[in-house]
Design a protein around this motif. Structure first.
Motif, PDB file in Angstrom:
ATOM      1  N   TYR A   1       0.843  -1.186   0.000  1.00 48.35           N
ATOM      2  CA  TYR A   1       0.000   0.000   0.000  1.00 48.35           C
ATOM      3  C   TYR A   1       0.880   1.238   0.000  1.00 48.35           C
ATOM      4  O   TYR A   1       1.969   1.247   0.579  1.00 48.35           O
ATOM      5  CB  TYR A   1      -0.916   0.024   1.224  1.00 48.35           C
TER       6      TYR A   1
ATOM      7  N   LEU B   1      -0.505   7.085 -11.897  1.00 44.12           N
ATOM      8  CA  LEU B   1      -1.615   6.164 -11.655  1.00 44.12           C
ATOM      9  C   LEU B   1      -2.121   5.667 -13.007  1.00 44.12           C
ATOM     10  O   LEU B   1      -2.594   6.455 -13.829  1.00 44.12           O
ATOM     11  CB  LEU B   1      -2.728   6.873 -10.891  1.00 44.12           C
TER      12      LEU B   1
ATOM     13  N   LEU C   1      -0.171   1.971  -9.272  1.00 42.51           N
ATOM     14  CA  LEU C   1       0.394   3.262  -8.882  1.00 42.51           C
ATOM     15  C   LEU C   1       1.914   3.160  -8.878  1.00 42.51           C
ATOM     16  O   LEU C   1       2.500   2.481  -8.032  1.00 42.51           O
ATOM     17  CB  LEU C   1      -0.120   3.673  -7.496  1.00 42.51           C
TER      18      LEU C   1
ATOM     19  N   ARG D   1      -4.900   5.661   2.033  1.00 41.77           N
ATOM     20  CA  ARG D   1      -4.279   4.346   1.825  1.00 41.77           C
ATOM     21  C   ARG D   1      -4.725   3.786   0.476  1.00 41.77           C
ATOM     22  O   ARG D   1      -5.899   3.507   0.264  1.00 41.77           O
ATOM     23  CB  ARG D   1      -4.689   3.416   2.972  1.00 41.77           C
ATOM     24  N   ILE D   2      -3.769   3.633  -0.452  1.00 42.97           N
ATOM     25  CA  ILE D   2      -4.051   3.185  -1.808  1.00 42.97           C
ATOM     26  C   ILE D   2      -3.222   1.933  -2.105  1.00 42.97           C
ATOM     27  O   ILE D   2      -2.003   1.932  -1.869  1.00 42.97           O
ATOM     28  CB  ILE D   2      -3.688   4.275  -2.837  1.00 42.97           C
TER      29      ILE D   2
ATOM     30  N   LEU E   1      -9.358   9.437  -5.463  1.00 52.34           N
ATOM     31  CA  LEU E   1      -8.554   8.952  -4.343  1.00 52.34           C
ATOM     32  C   LEU E   1      -9.442   8.524  -3.178  1.00 52.34           C
ATOM     33  O   LEU E   1      -9.175   7.514  -2.516  1.00 52.34           O
ATOM     34  CB  LEU E   1      -7.587  10.037  -3.877  1.00 52.34           C
TER      35      LEU E   1
ATOM     36  N   MET F   1     -10.911   5.069  -3.777  1.00 53.51           N
ATOM     37  CA  MET F   1      -9.894   4.023  -3.645  1.00 53.51           C
ATOM     38  C   MET F   1      -9.504   3.815  -2.183  1.00 53.51           C
ATOM     39  O   MET F   1      -9.307   2.693  -1.721  1.00 53.51           O
ATOM     40  CB  MET F   1      -8.682   4.370  -4.494  1.00 53.51           C
ATOM     41  N   ASP F   2      -9.412   4.915  -1.437  1.00 51.28           N
ATOM     42  CA  ASP F   2      -9.085   4.837  -0.013  1.00 51.28           C
ATOM     43  C   ASP F   2     -10.201   4.156   0.772  1.00 51.28           C
ATOM     44  O   ASP F   2      -9.956   3.250   1.583  1.00 51.28           O
ATOM     45  CB  ASP F   2      -8.831   6.241   0.524  1.00 51.28           C
TER      46      ASP F   2
ATOM     47  N   GLN G   1     -10.393   0.418   0.516  1.00 52.16           N
ATOM     48  CA  GLN G   1      -9.433  -0.315   1.337  1.00 52.16           C
ATOM     49  C   GLN G   1      -9.904  -0.397   2.783  1.00 52.16           C
ATOM     50  O   GLN G   1      -9.725  -1.408   3.451  1.00 52.16           O
ATOM     51  CB  GLN G   1      -8.057   0.348   1.264  1.00 52.16           C
TER      52      GLN G   1
END
Length: 288
Positions: A5, A41, A67, A124-125, A167, A170-171, A174
């Protein structure tokens, strides 16, 4: 092997730079690049992109995102075997970021506060992962591409807003995958602490109020915020004390009482440890 990550401290949030769309025919391959100085990305829409970064190699298939990091060497592992199309988004950040496996890693709260006057949230990605369903259906990548064709003065605000929403999706995906209950309990605990910080809170009182064992509350808070409930409470009380020192002439003893500290001496000691100077000197530093 645990997934990797990328952890990005915010605010300030990462900012959008540019984007584009690329189509490779069979036999085409991604160019090799070294230390671009910006995040890349890659959102694969069709086919499969074979790409590496330092000692890692990936086959990024349709519906997945990769990423690439700004300070690494990127290279083609092998040419595409079928027509492959993808959207790429370049962005940058002035805040702390790092690469780690498994559980969240949190930015240094005090160091971040010194630079940006606020405590950090950690985005967190996954470095490689499937695009969240809402993201794939949102058409946001296409919106970014369309805005790039227009006037920059009208596009820049919309591009940043859309990029931050990408973003966020995606965060949040997670967080949901890691356990939405933990995030929900941590947020409930945070809200309770903010609403009752002036009261004499204990581990037992917090557990009784939220109907969970304190150890469970502490695990959830640590996972989501990087702090135990009592560590968070002390930080929040000190933040409120700073505001009172700056905006009022209330005596320091009264500020200690209003913000939930058990005594003036204890408040002064915790404040000096955290801020580096006493409450009185802090007030004088910022008064006219």
């Amino acid at each position: 092997m645990n997934p990797t990550y990328i952890h990005l401290a915010a605010p300030p949030f990462p900012y959008f730079l540019e984007c584009g769309h690329t189509v490779y025919a069979p036999g085409d391959q991604h160019p090799n690049r070294s230390r671009m100085g910006k995040f890349d990305l890659i959102l694969v829409e069709q086919g499969c992109l074979f790409i590496g970064e330092e000692d890692k190699e990936w086959a990024v298939t349709s519906g997945h995102a990769l990423l690439l990091l700004p300070d690494r060497y990127h290279y083609s592992v092998k040419p595409c075997e079928e027509e492959t199309s993808f959207t790429w988004v370049h962005f940058h950040t002035v805040s702390e970021w790092l690469e780690a496996e498994g559980e969240p890693v949190y930015a240094s709260r005090d160091e971040h506060f010194r630079h940006f006057l606020t405590y950090p949230y950690t985005i967190r990605i996954p470095q490689l992962g499937p695009l969240p369903g809402p993201f794939a259906r949102s058409g946001q990548a296409e919106q970014l591409l369309q805005l790039s064709l227009g006037r920059r003065s009208s596009a820049v605000w919309q591009q940043q807003r859309i990029f931050e929403e990408m973003l966020r999706m995606m965060d949040m995906a997670q967080q949901d995958a890691a356990g939405s209950q933990a995030a929900e309990i941590a947020e409930q605990t945070e809200a309770y602490l903010r609403n009752h910080y002036a009261e004499p809170l204990t581990n037992t009182a917090l557990a009784d109020a939220l109907h969970f064992h304190y150890n469970y509350l502490a695990r959830c808070m640590k996972r989501v915020y990087g702090l135990t409930p009592m560590e968070y409470l002390t930080d929040y009380r000190l933040d409120q004390a700073k505001l009172l020192l700056l905006k009022t002439e209330i005596p320091i003893a009264a500020i200690a009482e209003r913000t939930g500290f058990e005594s003036t001496a204890y408040f002064s000691r915790r404040f000096s440890t955290k801020v580096g100077i006493s409450p009185l000197r802090f007030r004088k530093r910022y008064s006219r």
